[in-house]
Design an enzyme around this catalytic site. Structure first.
Site, short mmCIF file in Angstrom:
data_model
loop_
_atom_site.label_atom_id
_atom_site.label_comp_id
_atom_site.label_asym_id
_atom_site.label_seq_id
_atom_site.Cartn_x
_atom_site.Cartn_y
_atom_site.Cartn_z
N GLU A 12 0.86 -1.19 0.00
CA GLU A 12 0.00 0.00 0.00
C GLU A 12 0.90 1.23 0.00
O GLU A 12 1.91 1.26 0.70
CB GLU A 12 -0.91 -0.04 1.25
N ASP A 68 -8.80 1.54 -7.06
CA ASP A 68 -9.35 2.85 -7.41
C ASP A 68 -9.98 2.77 -8.80
O ASP A 68 -9.32 2.34 -9.76
CB ASP A 68 -8.23 3.90 -7.40
N LYS A 114 -17.09 -2.44 5.65
CA LYS A 114 -18.10 -1.39 5.88
C LYS A 114 -18.37 -0.65 4.57
O LYS A 114 -19.50 -0.35 4.20
CB LYS A 114 -17.56 -0.38 6.91
N PHE A 115 -17.29 -0.39 3.87
CA PHE A 115 -17.33 0.31 2.60
C PHE A 115 -18.22 -0.45 1.60
O PHE A 115 -19.07 0.14 0.93
CB PHE A 115 -15.87 0.41 2.13
C1 LIG Z 1 -10.21 2.22 -3.20
S1 LIG Z 1 -8.89 1.75 -2.14
C2 LIG Z 1 -9.39 0.12 -1.61
C3 LIG Z 1 -8.65 -0.34 -0.40
C4 LIG Z 1 -8.95 -1.76 0.11
N1 LIG Z 1 -8.48 -2.78 -0.81
C5 LIG Z 1 -10.41 -1.96 0.42
O1 LIG Z 1 -11.02 -2.85 -0.17
O2 LIG Z 1 -10.96 -1.23 1.26
C6 LIG Z 1 -7.53 1.43 -3.25
C7 LIG Z 1 -6.18 1.46 -2.55
O3 LIG Z 1 -5.16 1.05 -3.45
C8 LIG Z 1 -3.99 1.81 -3.20
N2 LIG Z 1 -3.17 1.76 -4.41
C9 LIG Z 1 -3.51 2.20 -5.64
N3 LIG Z 1 -2.52 1.94 -6.52
C10 LIG Z 1 -1.53 1.32 -5.81
C11 LIG Z 1 -0.24 0.81 -6.18
N4 LIG Z 1 0.21 0.88 -7.44
N5 LIG Z 1 0.50 0.27 -5.21
C12 LIG Z 1 0.05 0.18 -3.93
N6 LIG Z 1 -1.16 0.65 -3.53
C13 LIG Z 1 -1.93 1.21 -4.46
C14 LIG Z 1 -4.53 3.18 -2.85
O4 LIG Z 1 -3.60 3.94 -2.10
C15 LIG Z 1 -5.78 2.83 -2.04
O5 LIG Z 1 -5.50 2.73 -0.67
#
Ligand SMILES: C[S@@+](CC[C@H](N)C(=O)[O-])C[C@H]1O[C@@H](n2cnc3c(N)ncnc32)[C@H](O)[C@@H]1O
Length: 224
Positions: free
Chosen positions: A81, A131, A203-204
């Site tokens: 992360e 994302d 929760k999300f």
């Molecule tokens: C929408 S959040 C979802 C987080 C978690 N997986 C969840 O289900 O609640 C997406 C996460 O991916 C991380 N992220 C995006 N691209 C990444 C990368 N290339 N390497 C590491 N983390 C990444 C972002 O910082 C973010 O915290």
């Protein structure tokens, strides 16, 4: 001469780390976080044993990561992360639960996969709710692209599983198209998979469901 900036799948936001998360990064980071290095990870040195390894890309605040690692003590988990507050929260969770099978790297997961993980070595890769980058001009930032599918497949051992979930319908379509086109991967079901029991609902996700956002899971297997 300026170096060409690669397209990243994230934008780092500053200044939203709570004091507890900052303390965790300072005090617990040296114990449970692995520094990024352009060299293969020494799994036995990190986990003190040789066990199947699952990598999670973008663990966010780490709720799902912690639950799965607690439920599957025979497997080692490496969460990757970039977002400092999320890493801070996860470190606190690892400490609170006394987990020895979960470690974290704060770095771009694509670099970690490329440089720290040997080809053909992973039992699984998790990518939950990446994302969605909804605007068309941002679609190039989405993680799940053909090059990602090829990289993930290359890192999985034969029979290893790539498990993804999204609540974004057009990203779900993109995932299905991209993963189905990767010759080294095969879908374990026709189309979308039912949510595997091992992925807890966050929760999300529950909030998304209340708002009528369907969640799609995908479970692809690396061919031998
Ligand atoms: C929408 S959040 C979802 C987080 C978690 N997986 C969840 O289900 O609640 C997406 C996460 O991916 C991380 N992220 C995006 N691209 C990444 C990368 N290339 N390497 C590491 N983390 C990444 C972002 O910082 C973010 O915290």
């Amino acid at each position: 001469m300026t170096e060409r900036r690669p397209v990243r799948s994230y934008v780092l936001r500053q200044g939203r780390t709570t004091p507890a998360q900052s303390r965790a990064l300072d005090a617990l980071g040296p114990r449970y976080a692995i520094p990024f290095a352009p060299a293969l990870l020494d799994r036995v040195a990190v986990f003190g044993r040789s066990a199947p390894l699952v990598v999670e890309i973008g663990s966010g605040m780490g709720e799902t990561t912690l639950e799965i690692a607690k439920a599957e003590p025979a497997t080692d988990f490496l969460a990757i992360e970039v977002h400092a507050p999320g890493v801070g929260s996860l470190l606190r969770g690892i400490e609170a639960a006394g987990l020895t099978n979960l470690r974290v790297i704060r770095h771009d997961a694509l670099d970690v996969l490329e440089q720290m993980i040997a080809d053909g070595s992973l039992a699984g890769i998790h990518l939950f709710f990446p994302d969605p980058w909804p605007k068309k001009r941002h679609h190039k930032r989405r993680l799940v692209q053909p090059a990602f599918a090829a990289l993930a497949a290359r890192k999985l051992a034969a029979g290893g599983m790539l498990h993804l979930a999204t609540d974004w319908p057009d990203y779900a379509e993109q995932m299905l198209t991209v993963l189905s086109a990767e010759p080294l991967l095969e879908n374990t079901v026709e189309g979308f998979a039912p949510r595997p029991e091992r992925r807890p609902r966050t929760k999300f996700e529950l909030r998304g469901e209340r708002l009528g956002h369907p969640v799609h899971d995908f479970v692809f297997r690396r061919r031998s």
